[in-house]
Motif scaffolding. Structure first.
Motif, PDB file in Angstrom:
ATOM      1  N   THR A 452       3.648   4.591   6.396  1.00  0.00           N
ATOM      2  CA  THR A 452       2.217   4.809   6.148  1.00  0.00           C
ATOM      3  C   THR A 452       1.484   3.480   5.992  1.00  0.00           C
ATOM      4  O   THR A 452       0.342   3.328   6.454  1.00  0.00           O
ATOM      5  N   ALA A 453       2.119   2.512   5.355  1.00  0.00           N
ATOM      6  CA  ALA A 453       1.507   1.188   5.226  1.00  0.00           C
ATOM      7  C   ALA A 453       1.314   0.555   6.599  1.00  0.00           C
ATOM      8  O   ALA A 453       0.290  -0.094   6.871  1.00  0.00           O
ATOM      9  N   LYS A 467      -8.605  -7.992   5.056  1.00  0.00           N
ATOM     10  CA  LYS A 467      -7.901  -8.061   3.775  1.00  0.00           C
ATOM     11  C   LYS A 467      -7.005  -6.846   3.584  1.00  0.00           C
ATOM     12  O   LYS A 467      -5.850  -6.965   3.158  1.00  0.00           O
ATOM     13  N   LEU A 468      -7.533  -5.661   3.915  1.00  0.00           N
ATOM     14  CA  LEU A 468      -6.696  -4.459   3.844  1.00  0.00           C
ATOM     15  C   LEU A 468      -5.511  -4.571   4.796  1.00  0.00           C
ATOM     16  O   LEU A 468      -4.395  -4.169   4.458  1.00  0.00           O
ATOM     17  N   ARG A 469      -5.755  -5.100   5.978  1.00  0.00           N
ATOM     18  CA  ARG A 469      -4.673  -5.273   6.954  1.00  0.00           C
ATOM     19  C   ARG A 469      -3.546  -6.118   6.380  1.00  0.00           C
ATOM     20  O   ARG A 469      -2.358  -5.761   6.461  1.00  0.00           O
ATOM     21  N   ASP A 470      -3.913  -7.264   5.771  1.00  0.00           N
ATOM     22  CA  ASP A 470      -2.902  -8.177   5.241  1.00  0.00           C
ATOM     23  C   ASP A 470      -2.158  -7.564   4.061  1.00  0.00           C
ATOM     24  O   ASP A 470      -0.934  -7.733   3.918  1.00  0.00           O
ATOM     25  N   GLU A 471      -2.888  -6.848   3.205  1.00  0.00           N
ATOM     26  CA  GLU A 471      -2.230  -6.229   2.046  1.00  0.00           C
ATOM     27  C   GLU A 471      -1.342  -5.064   2.471  1.00  0.00           C
ATOM     28  O   GLU A 471      -0.260  -4.860   1.888  1.00  0.00           O
ATOM     29  N   ALA A 472      -1.764  -4.303   3.479  1.00  0.00           N
ATOM     30  CA  ALA A 472      -0.918  -3.218   3.984  1.00  0.00           C
ATOM     31  C   ALA A 472       0.348  -3.779   4.622  1.00  0.00           C
ATOM     32  O   ALA A 472       1.440  -3.208   4.489  1.00  0.00           O
ATOM     33  N   LYS A 473       0.196  -4.907   5.308  1.00  0.00           N
ATOM     34  CA  LYS A 473       1.365  -5.561   5.904  1.00  0.00           C
ATOM     35  C   LYS A 473       2.350  -5.984   4.812  1.00  0.00           C
ATOM     36  O   LYS A 473       3.576  -5.779   4.934  1.00  0.00           O
ATOM     37  N   GLU A 474       1.817  -6.565   3.740  1.00  0.00           N
ATOM     38  CA  GLU A 474       2.680  -6.993   2.636  1.00  0.00           C
ATOM     39  C   GLU A 474       3.362  -5.797   1.973  1.00  0.00           C
ATOM     40  O   GLU A 474       4.547  -5.858   1.634  1.00  0.00           O
ATOM     41  N   LEU A 475       2.607  -4.708   1.802  1.00  0.00           N
ATOM     42  CA  LEU A 475       3.183  -3.502   1.207  1.00  0.00           C
ATOM     43  C   LEU A 475       4.280  -2.930   2.096  1.00  0.00           C
ATOM     44  O   LEU A 475       5.321  -2.463   1.602  1.00  0.00           O
ATOM     45  N   GLN A 476       4.068  -2.957   3.398  1.00  0.00           N
ATOM     46  CA  GLN A 476       5.090  -2.474   4.321  1.00  0.00           C
ATOM     47  C   GLN A 476       6.394  -3.265   4.143  1.00  0.00           C
ATOM     48  O   GLN A 476       7.484  -2.680   4.075  1.00  0.00           O
ATOM     49  N   GLN A 477       6.276  -4.579   4.045  1.00  0.00           N
ATOM     50  CA  GLN A 477       7.470  -5.418   3.876  1.00  0.00           C
ATOM     51  C   GLN A 477       8.163  -5.147   2.545  1.00  0.00           C
ATOM     52  O   GLN A 477       9.389  -5.078   2.470  1.00  0.00           O
ATOM     53  N   GLY A 488       3.994  -1.061  -6.528  1.00  0.00           N
ATOM     54  CA  GLY A 488       2.979  -0.485  -7.409  1.00  0.00           C
ATOM     55  C   GLY A 488       1.775  -1.402  -7.577  1.00  0.00           C
ATOM     56  O   GLY A 488       0.622  -0.952  -7.541  1.00  0.00           O
ATOM     57  N   VAL A 489       2.027  -2.694  -7.744  1.00  0.00           N
ATOM     58  CA  VAL A 489       0.940  -3.663  -7.889  1.00  0.00           C
ATOM     59  C   VAL A 489       0.112  -3.718  -6.611  1.00  0.00           C
ATOM     60  O   VAL A 489      -1.132  -3.750  -6.648  1.00  0.00           O
ATOM     61  N   LEU A 490       0.779  -3.729  -5.461  1.00  0.00           N
ATOM     62  CA  LEU A 490       0.071  -3.806  -4.189  1.00  0.00           C
ATOM     63  C   LEU A 490      -0.774  -2.561  -3.935  1.00  0.00           C
ATOM     64  O   LEU A 490      -1.882  -2.647  -3.394  1.00  0.00           O
ATOM     65  N   LEU A 491      -0.261  -1.398  -4.335  1.00  0.00           N
ATOM     66  CA  LEU A 491      -1.033  -0.173  -4.152  1.00  0.00           C
ATOM     67  C   LEU A 491      -2.318  -0.204  -4.970  1.00  0.00           C
ATOM     68  O   LEU A 491      -3.384   0.217  -4.501  1.00  0.00           O
ATOM     69  N   GLU A 492      -2.235  -0.689  -6.201  1.00  0.00           N
ATOM     70  CA  GLU A 492      -3.428  -0.800  -7.040  1.00  0.00           C
ATOM     71  C   GLU A 492      -4.445  -1.755  -6.404  1.00  0.00           C
ATOM     72  O   GLU A 492      -5.646  -1.507  -6.410  1.00  0.00           O
ATOM     73  N   ARG A 493      -3.949  -2.860  -5.877  1.00  0.00           N
ATOM     74  CA  ARG A 493      -4.829  -3.831  -5.244  1.00  0.00           C
ATOM     75  C   ARG A 493      -5.482  -3.226  -4.000  1.00  0.00           C
ATOM     76  O   ARG A 493      -6.663  -3.426  -3.734  1.00  0.00           O
ATOM     77  N   LEU A 494      -4.709  -2.486  -3.203  1.00  0.00           N
ATOM     78  CA  LEU A 494      -5.248  -1.843  -2.015  1.00  0.00           C
ATOM     79  C   LEU A 494      -6.357  -0.856  -2.374  1.00  0.00           C
ATOM     80  O   LEU A 494      -7.377  -0.773  -1.680  1.00  0.00           O
TER      81      LEU A 494
END
Length: 513
Positions: A452-453, A467-477, A488-494
């Motif tokens: 989904t990320a 910014k969403l693209r980069d954070e989703a990429k980081e969450l995927q990794q 969890g931290v990345l989801l809150e930031r997203l």
């Protein structure tokens, strides 16, 4: 009787000052202009039941004209509010001045024809066609001034002209004139024309007048572009609005005139994200190309086996089979054309280096959202290796680090309705993906979270949401490595940045309306 273009307080409007000035004057000044075109639209609609078929075109034209007046008024209000809050935002990019003028005149022709007026433009021979500056802001000023000229001219013409005022190696100061053959403006009224809410009132049977916003906006934009604006007019002699702007010679793009013209291409677009497909397909088709789509790698391979395409554009990561595997199979002879141009299409900044792209058999990597100029340059270089290949000269302009506004304007600048629909679709889909990712994290479904990320990363890239693209990429990794705390931290930031991205997209949408 000459045009009476007077400040608001001289035309019967309540005089207020300070912070309360904008809302009270706005309500007093624009109420008539909003109600008049709305009533015209309602009246024309009521006549559809009565009219003969031959009347349809004329009725529609009248309604379109009234709707355009409302649209302009709303945009003027939005612009004035934005300018009050944070000033005028000016961008710097290459554009063709002659094409911009032609487009401005073409858009105003229906109004001119409706009024029985001639309209046109003149460029002096020493004015370069290719310049660098803010095309949209310059067009906004000209559009406002031409509209005013048409509004206050009963017979004759409205013409735009441009000449060089000063020229150096790195600066070009141009002077524009918008001349009409209307009844002119009294000298004592001219100095107040560019004040906020200075009205253009006219004693005529139609009672045409403005809300007093357009000229104030013109002044602010022209000043932001390093110029000045003024008026020259005598009663009975017409009016000439004049302004200067500071532009620059266009950057050298290494001889665009030597480029081979691309034919209309048949393109296979393969991507598992519906929004990416919709945006990219619309962009390609609006440029004259024919597009067929596939939702995953296996479907793409089947199409390439049974159909012939000029170019394939394959998402790097898709269900069933990724783009690299599709390319390897085509290169090995499974498709109709083993030598066709195939490009990787990815939301990642650098998902593969050039060696890996070459190793997979692909001809190059194109980032999401698709930049048409870069796409056509890459295809041209592949199809016509001896053709001159221009270098990109634009710079990415971000809205608070959230949005690549320039990319969105290139894609949707002349299609605000398409942008609005896709924006709404993206935001709705992004909210759903956020809920899906939260459930996946709660249940420790790492594969679902990563998948989904990845999907959010692709759709965010298409909408310029960097910014969403980069954070989703980081969450995927992180999900692929099953790091619970970091996810969890990345989801809150997203979640927080999605709200900010929505605001930024709405702002860009209001600029295009």
């Amino acid at each position: 009787m000459p045009d009476d273009r007077r400040p608001a307080e001289e035309s019967g409007m309540p005089e207020v000052d300070g912070a309360s000035c904008l809302p009270l004057q706005a309500l007093a000044a624009i109420s008539h202009d909003i109600k008049s075109p709305l009533r015209a639209i309602i009246a024309q609609l009521s006549r559809f039941e009565e009219m003969e078929d031959g009347d349809a075109a004329r009725r529609v034209q009248l309604m379109q004209s009234s709707a355009r007046r409302i649209e302009r008024l709303v945009q003027d209000i939005l612009d004035m509010g934005k300018f009050e809050e944070r000033g005028v935002d000016v961008v710097d990019e290459n554009f063709n001045l002659r094409e911009m003028l032609e487009e401005t005149i073409e858009c105003q022709k229906p109004l001119a024809e409706e009024s029985g007026l001639e309209i046109g433009f003149d460029m002096q021979d020493d004015v370069p066609e290719s310049v660098r500056g803010d095309q949209d802001r310059l067009g906004q000023v000209l559009d406002n001034l031409v509209t005013n000229g048409l509004r206050y001219t009963d017979r004759g013409s409205v013409r735009v002209s441009v000449q060089v005022r000063e020229k150096s190696e790195d600066e070009l100061i141009l002077e524009f004139h918008v001349d009409d053959t209307g009844q002119g403006i009294d000298k004592e009224d001219q100095e107040d024309l560019f004040r906020d809410f200075s009205q253009l009132v006219r004693d005529n049977p139609e009672g045409r007048h403005g809300a007093g916003l357009g000229l104030a906006i013109c002044r602010r934009v022209v000043e932001a572009m390093g110029g000045s604006i003024w008026v020259e007019s005598d009663p009975g002699e017409g009016t000439s609005f004049r302004f200067t702007v500071s532009l620059a010679p266009a950057d050298d793009v290494n001889g665009d005139q030597d480029l081979e013209e691309l034919p209309n291409l048949s393109i296979l677009l393969a991507d598992d994200d519906p929004l990416t497909v919709s945006v990219t397909q619309e962009l390609l088709e609006s440029s004259g190309h024919s597009v067929k789509t596939a939702g995953d790698g296996a479907a793409a391979l089947e199409r390439l086996k049974s159909e012939t395409f000029d170019v394939a554009l394959l998402d790097v990561r898709m269900p069933e089979m990724d783009g690299a595997e599709v390319c390897r199979r085509i290169r090995s002879g499974e498709g109709q054309d083993a030598t066709m141009p195939i490009f990787a299409f990815s939301a990642d900044d650098t998902p593969w280096d050039e060696e890996e792209v070459t190793h997979s058999g692909m001809d190059g990597l194109l980032p999401k959202p698709l930049d048409m100029k870069r796409f056509e340059d890459e295809v041209r270089a592949r199809l016509y290796p001896d053709s001159t290949r221009p270098q990109s000269s634009g710079e990415q302009r971000n809205v608070e680090g959230l949005i690549d506004a320039d990319a969105l304007r290139r894609q949707f600048g002349k299609k605000p309705e398409v942008f609005g629909e896709l924006k709404d679709s993206f935001l709705s889909g992004a909210r759903e993906k956020m809920q899906t990712m939260q459930r996946a994290l709660d249940r420790q479904e790492w594969e679902k979270l990563a998948e989904t990320a990845h999907s959010l990363k692709g759709s965010a890239a298409v909408m310029g949401a960097i910014k969403l693209r980069d954070e989703a990429k980081e969450l995927q990794q992180v999900a692929e490595q099953e790091h619970n705390d970091e996810a969890g931290v990345l989801l809150e930031r997203l979640e927080s940045d999605l709200d900010a991205t929505e605001d930024a997209l709405e702002e860009i949408g209001s600029e295009q309306e």
